[in-house]
Write an enzyme that holds these catalytic residues in place. Sequence first.
Site, mmCIF file in Angstrom:
data_model
loop_
_atom_site.group_PDB
_atom_site.id
_atom_site.type_symbol
_atom_site.label_atom_id
_atom_site.label_comp_id
_atom_site.label_asym_id
_atom_site.label_seq_id
_atom_site.Cartn_x
_atom_site.Cartn_y
_atom_site.Cartn_z
ATOM 1 N N CYS A 62 0.620 -1.079 -0.018
ATOM 2 C CA CYS A 62 0.174 0.133 0.031
ATOM 3 C C CYS A 62 0.648 1.272 0.055
ATOM 4 C CB CYS A 62 -0.835 0.032 1.335
ATOM 5 S SG CYS A 62 -1.905 -1.485 1.539
ATOM 6 N N ARG A 81 5.471 0.274 -6.261
ATOM 7 C CA ARG A 81 5.407 -0.706 -4.968
ATOM 8 C C ARG A 81 4.387 -1.866 -5.037
ATOM 9 N NH1 ARG A 81 6.699 2.280 -0.311
ATOM 10 N NH2 ARG A 81 5.027 1.398 1.077
ATOM 11 N N TRP A 96 -2.658 -2.851 -1.643
ATOM 12 C CA TRP A 96 -2.328 -4.146 -1.908
ATOM 13 C C TRP A 96 -2.977 -5.050 -1.125
ATOM 14 C CZ3 TRP A 96 0.767 -8.010 0.234
ATOM 15 C CH2 TRP A 96 1.417 -9.135 -0.706
ATOM 16 N N ASN A 137 -1.470 1.576 5.740
ATOM 17 C CA ASN A 137 -0.643 0.698 5.107
ATOM 18 C C ASN A 137 -0.245 -0.073 6.255
ATOM 19 O OD1 ASN A 137 1.580 -0.765 4.107
ATOM 20 N ND2 ASN A 137 3.004 1.152 4.051
ATOM 21 N N GLY A 138 -0.101 -1.521 6.091
ATOM 22 C CA GLY A 138 0.367 -2.420 7.227
ATOM 23 C C GLY A 138 -1.014 -3.441 7.575
ATOM 24 N N GLU A 180 18.289 -16.740 -8.850
ATOM 25 C CA GLU A 180 17.751 -15.364 -9.131
ATOM 26 C C GLU A 180 17.361 -15.641 -10.354
ATOM 27 O OE1 GLU A 180 17.205 -12.952 -7.501
ATOM 28 O OE2 GLU A 180 17.495 -11.528 -9.121
ATOM 29 N N LYS A 206 13.773 -14.179 -11.233
ATOM 30 C CA LYS A 206 13.157 -12.978 -12.144
ATOM 31 C C LYS A 206 12.247 -13.605 -13.203
ATOM 32 C CE LYS A 206 14.582 -10.599 -10.509
ATOM 33 N NZ LYS A 206 15.309 -10.189 -9.332
ATOM 34 N N GLU A 259 8.578 -14.212 -11.665
ATOM 35 C CA GLU A 259 7.874 -13.012 -11.481
ATOM 36 C C GLU A 259 7.211 -12.172 -12.324
ATOM 37 O OE1 GLU A 259 11.873 -11.004 -9.485
ATOM 38 O OE2 GLU A 259 9.844 -10.314 -8.475
ATOM 39 N N HIS A 297 19.484 -36.602 -8.199
ATOM 40 C CA HIS A 297 18.379 -36.948 -6.869
ATOM 41 C C HIS A 297 17.252 -36.718 -6.798
ATOM 42 C CE1 HIS A 297 22.464 -37.790 -4.894
ATOM 43 N NE2 HIS A 297 23.033 -36.723 -5.242
ATOM 44 N N LYS A 346 6.629 -3.995 -4.604
ATOM 45 C CA LYS A 346 7.904 -3.493 -4.518
ATOM 46 C C LYS A 346 8.553 -3.597 -3.195
ATOM 47 C CE LYS A 346 11.750 -2.249 -6.180
ATOM 48 N NZ LYS A 346 12.516 -3.339 -6.862
HETATM 49 C C1 F6R Z 1 12.522 -10.072 -6.729
HETATM 50 C C2 F6R Z 1 12.388 -8.906 -5.631
HETATM 51 C C3 F6R Z 1 12.045 -9.375 -4.234
HETATM 52 C C4 F6R Z 1 12.815 -8.664 -3.187
HETATM 53 C C5 F6R Z 1 12.222 -8.966 -1.818
HETATM 54 C C6 F6R Z 1 13.382 -8.007 -0.875
HETATM 55 O O1 F6R Z 1 12.883 -9.401 -7.709
HETATM 56 O O2 F6R Z 1 12.340 -7.864 -5.852
HETATM 57 O O3 F6R Z 1 12.273 -10.901 -4.157
HETATM 58 O O4 F6R Z 1 14.274 -8.819 -3.410
HETATM 59 O O5 F6R Z 1 10.831 -8.649 -1.323
HETATM 60 O O6 F6R Z 1 13.117 -6.960 -0.847
HETATM 61 P P1 F6R Z 1 14.262 -5.916 -0.393
HETATM 62 O O7 F6R Z 1 15.636 -6.387 -1.006
HETATM 63 O O8 F6R Z 1 13.605 -4.633 -0.388
HETATM 64 O O9 F6R Z 1 14.158 -6.228 1.253
#
Ligand code: F6R
Length: 614
Positions: free
Chosen positions: A2, A27, A73, A100-101, A487, A491, A494, A510, A609
């Site tokens: 949010c 976000r 959100w 927010n929260g 990673e 990527k 998502e 395995h 985000k």
């Molecule tokens: C993936 C991504 C998330 C963040 C995770 C932690 O692309 O962006 O997996 O890495 O939510 O976020 P931060 O780094 O802001 O603590």
Amino acid sequence: MCGIVVAVAKNNVASVLLEGLSQLEYRGYDSAGIALMNGGFHRLRTTGRVAELNKIVNERKLQGKTGIAHTRWATHGEPSEHNAHPHFSGEASRIAVVHNGIIENYETLRQRLQAAGLKFISDTDTEVIAHLITFNLERTLDLFEAVRDSVTELQGVYAIAVMEEARSDRIVVFHNGTPLLLGLGTSGNYAASDASALIQVTKRMIYLKEGDLAELYCDSYRIVNCFNGSMSEVDRIVHESKLTTEDLGIGSYAHFMQKEIFEQPSVAANILEEIFNTNSASPQLFGDAAKHIFTQIDKVLILACGTSYHAGLVARHWLETVAKLTCNVEIASEYRYRNPVIQANTLVVGISQSGETADTLAALSYAKAFGHRYSLAICNVAESTLTRQTDLCFLTRAGPEIGVASTKAFTTQLTGLMLLAVVLGKLHGKLSNEDESKIIGALRHLPVSLNRVLRAESEIKVWAKKLSESQHILFLGRGIHYPIAMEGALKLKEISYIHAEAYAAGELKHGPLALIDKDMPVIVIAPNDELLAKIKSNLQEVRARGGKLYVLADNDSSVESSSGLEVIRLTEYAGLLSPILHTIPLQLLAYHIALIRNTDIDKPRNLAKSVTVE
Ligand code: F6R
């Protein structure tokens, strides 16, 4: 997560609130809303984008000098107009609230308020806040006091902003964990979840502290802290934000993610400015107390989530190899509910792009409460909650990262973590001057190497075309490149919504080998390191079962393209820094596959985000 934007100004604030919301879109959200005061509340909410909200605000010519706005959100209740914020307390509400929260005790409070005859229209925990404040307002007759009394009953980590119909000149905000800052302007005062929403009107910001309750007027403000036992006014430092509107623009790119991928050479150069003219890395890079703290510690514990967690996994290899220190890396949301063994002389490192990730912050507090004495933040946002909670801090200086999928934040985290390994290795007598200067030399070369790797984009696009219809993709790596495979899979998942999984290549036999057939493409990271021969055997295991291989190698890897096996060569082998370089093609691959699949690349579905709730 949010986003909140609040304004009390001399002129109509509708456009300021809407521009603020559009800056917070990154976000992640699923609905948006606004309420303006103009002889009463005027509220509009939509499950569309902020642009849609903007359109209806303009069509209905909504105006007001005081207003609150929100991107939601969903946590409690589906994304829908009736669950979108701002929330009222019943039909003839005297107040409007954005939040927010999460309110953890909302069910108990809801039952109590329902028993007192209050009707709930939404499924949200936010409506509980609106009713509770209204309930207390009947008694206190003052919104500031009513909010102060209400927050003593609310459990959880949250931020709220409240507007009262009877007082169109004032907004009250409260900060308890999730980010909220004030913006002090020349023709009004503002509050928002982050600075990007407010730099359109001011650069003068106050970062609220836990428990801060503030009232904002057009030309003044007052802050008290509800947690320090006294209700007297507190002074908070006014910071000059370094953000510019340019930092937040998309430039000539189609997506922020694309811009951020291509910014990686220059942001790496930013970070490395500090070591440009030397052959050694100073502990000072991590803060004034770093030298003292680093000599006390004998272990490292890394806490992080998602992509930042992957950075931690790479760092473990570096800390073991370069500094000969034991390093544990933990998923923050798991660690916070474990019973860890106290190791006071452990350096606890929180890695976070945003510095606001609820799980990482909670895990760090938990580690400290358990007796871990020393802490360090590796973070991209100065003045974030994380940087204010640790003894030491390394800012990754990547600039605002707007695309939800983390790219430049990751590679700058890795750069900072390599510097940490070097500094610790030196201080603990495990790294010779000669080896130190070799690593520093390689780091200085990083921007050039990153540029070279980015040139593989045209080849990656060819792969993207071939892979875009896949249902599943497997990623393999070994050793220090296994976290890079993780990673790459993250990527891809998502932003393209293709199911992807990463395996340490030695684990294939395995279990996952059973998945291999002609419909399971396998992407392999195969640099010219000491595990290359092992990886080559793993390639054979896949080929023998009809699997189609896509191999990322450096110039020195002796892997050749053949039937069912395609190789992209990146650049010369980069030694310990190789994971940073192998990240780039995987980011580009995810980006181009998502582009073909026409997904919402910068705002992938269901994701946020800044993950400010648990
Ligand atoms: C993936 C991504 C998330 C963040 C995770 C932690 O692309 O962006 O997996 O890495 O939510 O976020 P931060 O780094 O802001 O603590």
